[in-house]
Design an enzyme around this catalytic site. Sequence first.
Site, PDB file in Angstrom:
ATOM      1  CB  CYS A  33       4.923  -5.194   9.947  1.00 51.60           C
ATOM      2  SG  CYS A  33       5.930  -4.547  11.199  1.00 51.60           S
TER       3      CYS A  33
ATOM      4  CG  ASN B 136      -7.401   5.458  10.962  1.00 52.12           C
ATOM      5  OD1 ASN B 136      -8.263   6.111  10.774  1.00 52.12           O
ATOM      6  ND2 ASN B 136      -6.035   5.954   9.958  1.00 52.12           N
TER       7      ASN B 136
ATOM      8  CB  CYS C  46       2.330   7.468   3.907  1.00 48.84           C
ATOM      9  SG  CYS C  46       2.964   6.322   4.457  1.00 48.84           S
TER      10      CYS C  46
ATOM     11  CB  CYS D  60       2.260  -2.748  16.570  1.00 46.32           C
ATOM     12  SG  CYS D  60       4.147  -2.018  16.604  1.00 46.32           S
TER      13      CYS D  60
ATOM     14  CB  CYS E  15      -0.899  -2.161  13.691  1.00 47.93           C
ATOM     15  SG  CYS E  15       0.127  -1.896  11.434  1.00 47.93           S
TER      16      CYS E  15
ATOM     17  CB  CYS F  56      -0.801   0.814   7.973  1.00 49.25           C
ATOM     18  SG  CYS F  56       0.298   2.347   7.390  1.00 49.25           S
TER      19      CYS F  56
ATOM     20  N   GLY G 264       5.663  -2.146   7.235  1.00 49.70           N
ATOM     21  CA  GLY G 264       6.939  -2.957   7.382  1.00 49.70           C
ATOM     22  C   GLY G 264       7.361  -2.090   8.255  1.00 49.70           C
ATOM     23  CD  GLU G 265      11.165  -0.560  12.090  1.00 51.29           C
ATOM     24  OE1 GLU G 265      11.798   0.427  12.379  1.00 51.29           O
ATOM     25  OE2 GLU G 265      10.005  -0.132  13.319  1.00 51.29           O
TER      26      GLU G 265
ATOM     27  CD  GLU H 164      -2.802  -1.012   2.535  1.00 53.47           C
ATOM     28  OE1 GLU H 164      -3.614  -1.773   2.741  1.00 53.47           O
ATOM     29  OE2 GLU H 164      -2.408  -0.258   3.604  1.00 53.47           O
TER      30      GLU H 164
ATOM     31  CB  SER I 233       5.645   3.957  16.402  1.00 49.46           C
ATOM     32  OG  SER I 233       5.550   5.020  14.817  1.00 49.46           O
ATOM     33  CG  LEU I 234       6.523   6.147  23.494  1.00 45.77           C
ATOM     34  CD1 LEU I 234       7.603   5.634  24.065  1.00 45.77           C
ATOM     35  CD2 LEU I 234       6.876   7.630  23.889  1.00 45.77           C
ATOM     36  CG  HIS I 235       2.355   3.752  19.719  1.00 50.51           C
ATOM     37  ND1 HIS I 235       1.539   5.600  18.685  1.00 50.51           N
ATOM     38  CD2 HIS I 235       2.709   3.596  18.947  1.00 50.51           C
ATOM     39  CE1 HIS I 235       2.201   4.806  17.740  1.00 50.51           C
ATOM     40  NE2 HIS I 235       2.809   4.187  17.737  1.00 50.51           N
TER      41      HIS I 235
ATOM     42  CB  SER J 108       7.343   6.428  11.147  1.00 51.02           C
ATOM     43  OG  SER J 108       6.899   5.929  12.009  1.00 51.02           O
TER      44      SER J 108
END
Length: 340
Positions: free
Chosen positions: A110, A288, A103, A114, A117, A331, A157-158, A90, A212-214, A189
């Site tokens: 991935c 989302n 993006c 997480c 996600c 994502c 992905g990372e 994507e 990306s902390l969250h 990111s």
Amino acid sequence: MAVEITSMYMEQLTEYCKEAGWPGFRAKQIYEWLHKKHVMDADKMTNISKDMRKRLEQDMVKVQYVTHQESKQDGTRKYLLRMQDGQMIETVFMRYNHGNSVCISSQAGCAMGCSFCASTIGGCIRNLTAGEMLGQIYTVINDTGEDISNIVVMGTGEPLQNYDNLLRFIHIITSKEGYDLSIRNITVSSCGIVPNIRRLADEGLGITFALSLHAPTDKLRKTIMPIANKYSIEETLAATDYYFERTGRRITIEYSLMEGVNDSPEMAELLSRLLEGRGYHVNLIPVNPVEEREYKRSNRKNVGDFQKILEKNRINVTIRKGMGSDIDAACGQLRRKYGV
């Protein structure tokens, strides 16, 4: 492909031409077709002979357009693209007042796991090559007819798990002979691969880094981000501090707000104390919703209250503008509709 010319630096493409028995100046022509004119089909390289084009066609990355969704709200486009081995990825095109952004994905799938996600459902299939990352951007440019001024490596992905290809992508997209994008207009990111954050800092590239902390505590972060079991928040922020020291580029903290999970006033106070004196910028992201996940988007009041607490504590903060919320914005959602 054994050879992939779209991922080659100019000097490598020059060597490729020499090995094929072609004059060295052909490398510059081919490089410009690939990276200035965004040609994805060798037959369109009009100043290259037919025999040469046949060879080039075999060695070019093919990123095939499959479909896209377009937001009726803001014109955001979400693309589904197919790689040569059938993998789907994507890419998202967004229009802002300051210019167009894309993006891009860095992997097919991935492995980070997480829990909020969609892109990690099913794990990571493989890394994308630099040419496949570039191909996403060129496909969008060719489809929209519009230039791109900002690139965010924040899709599926990372990126720091695909370090070498990421670095090659950055060097090619910013090369003077190619697209010549300003390196300051690239954001990468990561969920926090600590050794590679430090490694990236030592590259001295000057790209923007987003973490990306969250969650403001290790205990909570471990429940939503498996990477937290390997690297603590303390050592992760020590790495981002090092990145800032080496590059002078302000760190962005991404914080996805999930109702009843991490959006309370107490969490805002903890985050404020964690970031106090660091000069970081916090980007609040109302999550989302994803069909396969139980998390809900924080309501407007909680988001606003969270922002006010951070501001009261002198933390730089913005709420990310929701782009494309009507087109499977999270994502991995569009990709999963096609069974991948």
